[in-house]
Design an enzyme around this catalytic site. Structure first.
Site, PDB file in Angstrom:
ATOM      1  CB  CYS A  67      -0.829  -0.093   0.985  1.00 18.48           C
ATOM      2  SG  CYS A  67      -1.630  -1.844   1.109  1.00 18.48           S
ATOM      3  CB  ALA A  68       4.009   1.348  -1.823  1.00 18.71           C
ATOM      4  CB  ALA A  69       0.766   5.447  -4.183  1.00 12.77           C
ATOM      5  N   GLY A 125       4.689   7.318  -1.538  1.00  9.64           N
ATOM      6  CA  GLY A 125       5.984   7.258  -1.354  1.00  9.64           C
ATOM      7  C   GLY A 125       6.651   7.352  -0.149  1.00  9.64           C
ATOM      8  N   GLY A 126       6.280   7.839   0.210  1.00 14.51           N
ATOM      9  CA  GLY A 126       6.782   9.296   1.264  1.00 14.51           C
ATOM     10  C   GLY A 126       7.692   7.380   1.515  1.00 14.51           C
ATOM     11  CB  CYS A 161      -2.434   7.780   9.708  1.00 11.29           C
ATOM     12  SG  CYS A 161      -3.357   7.779   7.588  1.00 11.29           S
TER      13      CYS A 161
END
Length: 461
Positions: free
Chosen positions: A272-274, A276-277, A388
């Protein structure tokens, strides 16, 4: 005659509003703000989606850049102080607005946000609101009410606003109740107070944070993040942007990737990378990263971000539940989709667009994704699960349920001193929990961070 036609403000009306007109300067902005507020409150549509430059609401995209900025300012303010605004409007009415008077309510909230909190002349806010009301068949008969209520607000705001801010908390009841259940009355109140303050901008820098703090006008946090209270220019115009020296990332969001420890040379999956931080953090730390996300459009943004930073990762568009890599990874980071209740300072629409049912549904999604993440790591490897959300249903409760029902995995407790600045956020259980009420730096505008939960798991050999 219908009873709602007799609604009026308690205070006498004064001043004569200008006649409505489609071409009046500023009217399109107010109409757009009210239309989008309706979509947020009545249809639970996200503010970011409505104001996306490419795919946002057509009425918003039709505006120029300056007017778009004003729409966002009005909306974030109206949402951040929604309860306060509602109570002040109610004080000026003999009786509540009709239950079906949604359009009228949104017109009043948009104008009240300007009068009470934004640097816009009261007379302009009132006159444009009256023109808006008179020009809409649903609200045309309430032009006098709009005029009277808003002028009364303008006259009384210096005294009434501080009093109301002290007496209210700006959150829907369900949201406040869940915060109190999780954190207690005092901490919940501190979190809600923090939500009233616009968040600063945080930067993760690739090297020499002290240097970049000086160059972009910020400070270095104990975690190594650079924080700027007020940006001197738009992000793309700041020093270091074109050189890929840093990227925008909340201080709390930068912590989960660090919990994987030394990843130099390791094969790491960022799930669930986007946008991309965390991928950028892992690549910068020397990992060989595979960035996986189900959204091809979000991955395009990730690719652009990595390109600016001069970083490389394998990018995979896939449904995580169906993703089958050639071999297991050494480590996995799962920053799971969640209710985002930890980001209310940046996204004040969240409490008004989410519900308890959404939280429970998302917790089930996260539970399944975490199970899949464990399957993707080799025996002896680590998995960091994070999100989050402030809600324990998506954090502490989910973790204990997962550990109790999953064989071959155990909690790998986070220990004091593992990474710079994280000790205050480590729980007795060895997990990580941050809230917007933490990281006191002297002033509300500079303090706080997103609400995050993170836990580290170890897959048994």
């Amino acid at each position: 005659m219908r009873p709602d036609l007799h609604l009026h403000s308690r205070k006498p009306q004064s001043g004569k509003p200008k006649e409505s007109g489609e071409q009046r300067p500023g009217l399109a902005v107010r109409k757009t703000a009210a239309r989008l507020l309706s979509a947020i409150i009545d249809a639970h549509t996200s503010l970011d989606g409505l104001t996306d430059a490419a795919g946002g609401h057509p009425q918003y995209r039709a505006l120029d850049v300056r007017d778009r900025a004003l729409v966002r300012a009005v909306l974030t303010t109206a949402l951040r102080f929604r309860v306060t605004i509602e109570k002040l409007i109610e004080r000026e009415l003999d009786r509540p607005l009709p239950g079906n008077a949604h359009a009228l309510s949104h017109i009043l909230h948009v104008a009240a946000a300007q009068i009470l909190f934004l640097d816009i002349p009261d007379s302009a806010a009132v006159d444009l609101a009256v023109s808006h009301a008179k020009g809409d068949p649903r609200t045309a008969r309430f032009g006098g009410l709009v005029n009277g209520v808003l002028r009364a607000l303008a006259r009384s705001k210096d005294k009434a606003l501080p009093e109301m801010l002290a007496a209210t908390e700006d959150a829907p009841d369900w949201f406040r109740e869940r915060l109190v259940a999780a954190y207690g009355e005092e901490n919940a109140a501190a979190i809600l107070a923090a939500h009233r303050v616009e968040a600063p901008t945080d930067f993760t820098v690739r090297a020499d944070p002290e240097k970049w703090a000086r160059r972009i006008g910020g400070i270095v946090l104990p975690t190594g993040t650079v924080r700027v209270e007020r940006l001197a220019a738009p992000v793309p115009e700041l020093p270091g942007y074109g050189d890929g020296a840093w990227w925008v990332q909340d201080a709390a969001a930068s912590l989960p990737a660090r919990l994987l420890g030394d990843v130099s040379g390791a094969r790491v999956a960022d799930l669930c990378a986007a946008p991309g931080g965390k991928t950028a953090q892992l690549v910068s730390a020397g990992a060989r990263v595979t960035a996986v996300d189900i959204s091809s459009s979000r991955l395009k943004r990730l690719a652009v971000n990595l390109g600016r930073l001069g970083l490389e990762a394998q990018i995979v568009t896939a449904d995580l539940m169906k993703y089958e890599p050639a071999r297991p990874f050494d480590a996995v980071l799962l920053d799971a989709p969640c209710s985002s209740t930890g980001t209310v300072r940046r996204h004040p629409d969240v409490p008004w667009t989410k519900t308890p049912a959404d939280i429970e549904k998302l917790a089930e999604v996260q539970f399944r994704l975490l199970g899949r993440a464990v399957e993707l790591v080799r025996p002896g490897g680590r998995v960091v699960f994070s999100n989050c959300s402030l809600d324990p249903a998506e954090g502490e409760v989910l973790l204990e349920r997962f550990l109790a029902g999953t064989e071959g995995v155990r909690l790998d407790p986070i220990r004091l001193g593992e990474a710079a600045g994280i000790d205050p956020f480590i729980t007795a259980r060895g997990t990580l929990r941050t809230t917007p009420a933490e990281l006191d730096l002297g002033t509300p505008a500079l303090s706080g961070m997103d609400g995050f939960f993170a836990a580290r798991l170890f897959r048994l050999p």
